[in-house]
Design a protein around this motif. Structure first.
Motif, mmCIF file in Angstrom:
data_model
loop_
_atom_site.group_PDB
_atom_site.id
_atom_site.type_symbol
_atom_site.label_atom_id
_atom_site.label_comp_id
_atom_site.label_asym_id
_atom_site.label_seq_id
_atom_site.Cartn_x
_atom_site.Cartn_y
_atom_site.Cartn_z
ATOM 1 N N LYS A 285 -12.716 6.994 -9.978
ATOM 2 C CA LYS A 285 -13.156 5.801 -10.675
ATOM 3 C C LYS A 285 -14.097 6.154 -11.818
ATOM 4 O O LYS A 285 -14.071 5.538 -12.872
ATOM 5 C CB LYS A 285 -13.829 4.826 -9.705
ATOM 6 C CG LYS A 285 -12.841 4.118 -8.783
ATOM 7 C CD LYS A 285 -13.531 3.063 -7.956
ATOM 8 C CE LYS A 285 -12.529 2.316 -7.091
ATOM 9 N NZ LYS A 285 -13.178 1.262 -6.275
ATOM 10 N N GLN B 185 -4.529 -3.506 -7.055
ATOM 11 C CA GLN B 185 -5.015 -3.005 -5.777
ATOM 12 C C GLN B 185 -6.178 -2.030 -5.952
ATOM 13 O O GLN B 185 -7.005 -1.866 -5.052
ATOM 14 C CB GLN B 185 -3.867 -2.331 -5.016
ATOM 15 C CG GLN B 185 -4.233 -1.769 -3.652
ATOM 16 C CD GLN B 185 -4.718 -2.829 -2.680
ATOM 17 O OE1 GLN B 185 -4.239 -3.956 -2.692
ATOM 18 N NE2 GLN B 185 -5.662 -2.462 -1.826
ATOM 19 N N THR B 186 -6.279 -1.384 -7.114
ATOM 20 C CA THR B 186 -7.390 -0.450 -7.332
ATOM 21 C C THR B 186 -8.725 -1.176 -7.408
ATOM 22 O O THR B 186 -9.772 -0.563 -7.234
ATOM 23 C CB THR B 186 -7.204 0.361 -8.630
ATOM 24 O OG1 THR B 186 -7.333 -0.503 -9.776
ATOM 25 C CG2 THR B 186 -5.857 1.059 -8.659
ATOM 26 N N GLY B 187 -8.691 -2.488 -7.722
ATOM 27 C CA GLY B 187 -9.918 -3.264 -7.810
ATOM 28 C C GLY B 187 -10.704 -3.041 -9.074
ATOM 29 O O GLY B 187 -11.821 -3.558 -9.215
ATOM 30 N N LEU C 106 -4.644 6.212 -6.089
ATOM 31 C CA LEU C 106 -5.841 5.457 -5.733
ATOM 32 C C LEU C 106 -5.472 4.126 -5.099
ATOM 33 O O LEU C 106 -6.035 3.727 -4.070
ATOM 34 C CB LEU C 106 -6.692 5.218 -6.986
ATOM 35 C CG LEU C 106 -7.958 4.378 -6.826
ATOM 36 C CD1 LEU C 106 -8.957 5.098 -5.943
ATOM 37 C CD2 LEU C 106 -8.573 4.086 -8.191
ATOM 38 N N ALA C 107 -4.490 3.435 -5.699
ATOM 39 C CA ALA C 107 -4.052 2.146 -5.166
ATOM 40 C C ALA C 107 -3.452 2.304 -3.777
ATOM 41 O O ALA C 107 -3.783 1.551 -2.851
ATOM 42 C CB ALA C 107 -3.029 1.515 -6.107
ATOM 43 N N SER C 108 -2.583 3.285 -3.626
ATOM 44 C CA SER C 108 -1.890 3.461 -2.356
ATOM 45 C C SER C 108 -2.839 3.848 -1.227
ATOM 46 O O SER C 108 -2.780 3.289 -0.132
ATOM 47 C CB SER C 108 -0.803 4.534 -2.506
ATOM 48 O OG SER C 108 0.117 4.162 -3.501
ATOM 49 N N ARG C 109 -3.713 4.783 -1.502
ATOM 50 C CA ARG C 109 -4.624 5.240 -0.450
ATOM 51 C C ARG C 109 -5.616 4.161 -0.029
ATOM 52 O O ARG C 109 -6.098 4.179 1.101
ATOM 53 C CB ARG C 109 -5.348 6.501 -0.901
ATOM 54 C CG ARG C 109 -4.417 7.704 -0.940
ATOM 55 C CD ARG C 109 -5.110 8.995 -1.281
ATOM 56 N NE ARG C 109 -4.165 10.108 -1.254
ATOM 57 C CZ ARG C 109 -4.446 11.333 -1.648
ATOM 58 N NH1 ARG C 109 -5.661 11.621 -2.103
ATOM 59 N NH2 ARG C 109 -3.538 12.292 -1.584
ATOM 60 N N SER C 110 -5.861 3.219 -0.910
ATOM 61 C CA SER C 110 -6.764 2.131 -0.541
ATOM 62 C C SER C 110 -6.128 1.200 0.485
ATOM 63 O O SER C 110 -6.819 0.395 1.107
ATOM 64 C CB SER C 110 -7.166 1.331 -1.781
ATOM 65 O OG SER C 110 -6.080 0.554 -2.258
ATOM 66 N N THR C 111 -4.800 1.305 0.670
ATOM 67 C CA THR C 111 -4.104 0.432 1.621
ATOM 68 C C THR C 111 -3.885 1.089 2.982
ATOM 69 O O THR C 111 -3.419 0.434 3.907
ATOM 70 C CB THR C 111 -2.731 0.003 1.062
ATOM 71 O OG1 THR C 111 -1.858 1.144 1.011
ATOM 72 C CG2 THR C 111 -2.858 -0.620 -0.318
#
Length: 611
Positions: free
Chosen positions: A2, A173-175, A461-466
């Motif tokens: 980030k 999804q990354t926020g 980053l998006a995928s791992r946050s899920t």
């Protein structure tokens, strides 16, 4: 990561400002005054230019033509099919070179814009030459330079393949809206490398209906404010790269359960609800001065219940937004104060072409407030030139008897020229409109590599946050993997991705068309060291859980649980992330979302899971 992304964004936004205030005015007000003067002069020159145009020139200037396919056979495709080349490869071929018929269409019919598709772009050098030749045809006809459009949203919707930014939902999804800016900027730079000056993005629709078959992961979020923030950032990224952006699909396509490519959807939201929800992302982009907004072919009876006759069925039906003067002129331009150009969605979608002829839908759209008409009539064969001439003659007649309003036509032609000025295709000098050289900015290979790397990082980053259970990255070397995959054509890309990580012990099971798992799957589950279940849920399968994209994963999860193999199972959602409950964390399953079902998406899934 980030911090890295934020730093990149800060550099991108560091634009030099050196404006001195004069006569007590602030720099900002001085700019505003200057722009007002320039705009007034430009508008006056443009108005004068439009007054000198013939009726045929005005009509042509509004047309956004596609030359996606071509055939030399003596046939005509009445209704355009997206899979035309695949269905009839012996007749229709993807087109990436100009021919005499295409040249004549652009030159002699004063065509103002062209939209490019993936079929035009598979060979980058040929695509660039095609774009240059199309523009030359326009100039040979003493027309202004062409606007070139493309749907480069990212994820599963892209036209240039040099690299692929993540889908809107993955970015959301990354926020971090900074990631939307960076993806927009990267897409803009890539399009400008080809000479394409308008990206038909961002999607401003809210993902409010899981059953939606056409929006889904193309939306940034199911939250209106998040959809607004991320779409604004994406638009700003495009504009910073020198490419015009387009908010779509007004007044909001996210709550439909039908695809307007195939039917005429309807949304029954009350005006008060619409203002508090679907309108928010569009309103935010309008406040930022977005140059273009695309319409949706959807009925909104609570916004406009006006009925118009369907030319083909004879029935009176509620006007879709594209053909609704109340929605486009009274609400969009009036209530929301929008000043830019309005572009229709493609007019050869069944929501429109099943009800109206090309000339009737063109006239209705322009009268409603559309300035640019995508695919007003298709030219895919030499024979189609005859129908093109009929189309123009019919519209000239409709303008003469008032069915095509001349005032609306003039206003639309003027807004097209204003858009071309903003895109840097023309300039106003001494009250005259002067064509400029075709605008393209090469994107160096290193910059493309950096954009691809950045896209991969944002996707990861998006995928791992899920991730619901397992730590990342997952240990995989030396293990025997059992991999369930919905479509066989994705196996090869996964094999290569795993081979690059020295993983060779793989068993692939394609379950396309299979409605249920069985005991043999339970046996396989017991023997495997790790089980990967890729799912690709679509809107229809959300609506009808008996369809195989929903039913097989559901039954497989039960078999895996019976085998006592839940704890070594990782489910990976490649499209709509609404199957999470099939693989509950409480029962030992792990689950993640990728939001990208393309070949690149499957490769990135391996990266997100195991790197």
């Amino acid at each position: 990561m980030k911090k890295f992304l934020a730093a990149a964004l800060s550099l991108a936004l560091a634009l030099p400002i050196n404006l001195a205030a004069q006569n007590g005015q602030s720099a900002a007000s001085a700019i505003a005054d200057s722009r007002t003067i320039v705009d007034r002069r430009a508008k006056a020159a443009i108005k004068e230019c439009v007054q000198k145009m013939t009726l045929r020139q005005k009509i042509g200037s509004l047309c956004v033509m596609n030359f996606r396919f071509w055939t030399d056979a003596a046939t005509r495709q009445e209704i355009y099919e997206p899979a035309l080349a695949a269905q009839s490869p012996e007749i229709f071929q993807a087109q990436n070179t100009i021919n005499s018929s295409i040249y004549k269409t652009v030159k002699d019919y004063n065509i103002g814009s062209v939209i490019l598709f993936g079929e035009n772009m598979t060979d980058p050098q040929a695509a660039k030459k095609f774009i240059q030749d199309l523009n030359k045809a326009a100039l040979d006809g003493n027309n202004s330079p062409l606007l070139f459009f493309a749907d480069q949203e990212g994820g599963n919707v892209l036209r240039a393949y040099d690299f692929s930014t993540p889908s809107a939902m993955a970015i959301g999804q990354t926020g971090n809206a900074e990631n939307a800016f960076l993806c927009g900027k990267a897409n803009g730079e890539l399009l400008l490398d080809y000479g394409i000056n308008v990206d038909l993005a961002p999607v401003c629709d809210i993902a409010s209906n899981p059953q939606n078959p056409v929006i889904g992961i193309r939306s940034f979020s199911s939250d209106k404010d998040k959809a607004a923030d991320f779409s604004r950032a994406f638009s700003k990224g495009l504009l910073s790269a020198g490419v015009l952006s387009c908010a779509k699909h007004f007044p909001g396509h996210g709550d439909t359960a039908q695809d307007s490519h195939l039917a005429l959807p309807s949304i029954n939201s009350a005006m008060s609800k619409w203002k508090k929800n679907e309108a928010i992302p569009f309103k935010a982009n309008i406040q930022d001065g977005i140059p273009l907004i695309m319409t949706a072919h959807i009925q909104c009876p609570k916004l406009d219940k006006t009925k118009i006759p369907s030319e083909k069925t004879g029935k009176e039906i509620i006007a879709p937004a594209t053909l609704s003067k109340k929605i486009l002129t009274k609400i969009l331009r009036g209530s929301l104060g929008y000043k830019g150009a309005i572009i229709s969605d493609a007019m050869d979608m069944k929501a429109i072409c099943d009800n109206w002829s090309p000339e009737e839908s063109f006239a209705l759209a322009v009268n409603a407030g559309c300035d640019l008409i995508i695919n007003p009539i298709n030219v895919h064969t030499k024979k189609d030139l005859e129908f093109l001439e009929d189309f123009f003659k019919a519209l000239e007649e409709m303008a003469s008897d008032g069915r095509l309003e001349k005032k609306a036509l003039d206003q639309a032609a003027a807004r097209v020229l204003e858009l071309k000025e903003r895109a840097g295709l023309i300039k106003i000098q001494d009250g005259k409109i002067i064509s400029l050289e075709q605008k393209s900015v090469p994107m160096e290979k290193q910059k493309k590599r950096e954009a691809a790397l950045l896209s991969n990082e944002i996707q990861t980053l998006a995928s791992r946050s899920t991730f619901t259970n397992k730590k990342n990255p997952l240990p995989v070397r030396g293990k025997k993997l059992l991999i369930y995959i919905p479509y066989e054509d994705k196996i090869e890309v996964l094999q290569k991705a795993f081979a690059a990580r020295s993983v060779q012990s793989l068993e692939f099971i394609s379950y396309e068309g299979k409605s249920a798992a069985g005991k043999i799957d339970r046996s396989r589950a017991k023997k495997a060291d790790m089980i990967l279940v890729f799912t690709q849920l679509n809107g229809a399968a959300v609506q009808n859980k008996k369809l195989w994209p929903a039913s097989f994963p559901a039954s497989l999860a039960k078999e895996i649980k019976k085998a006592g193999a839940a704890e070594k199972t990782f489910a990976v959602s490649m499209n709509l992330p609404y199957d999470k409950k099939l693989f509950p964390k409480e029962e030992g399953f792990s689950w993640a979302a990728l939001y990208n079902y393309t070949q690149i998406g499957y490769a990135r899934a391996v990266q997100a899971l195991f790197d």
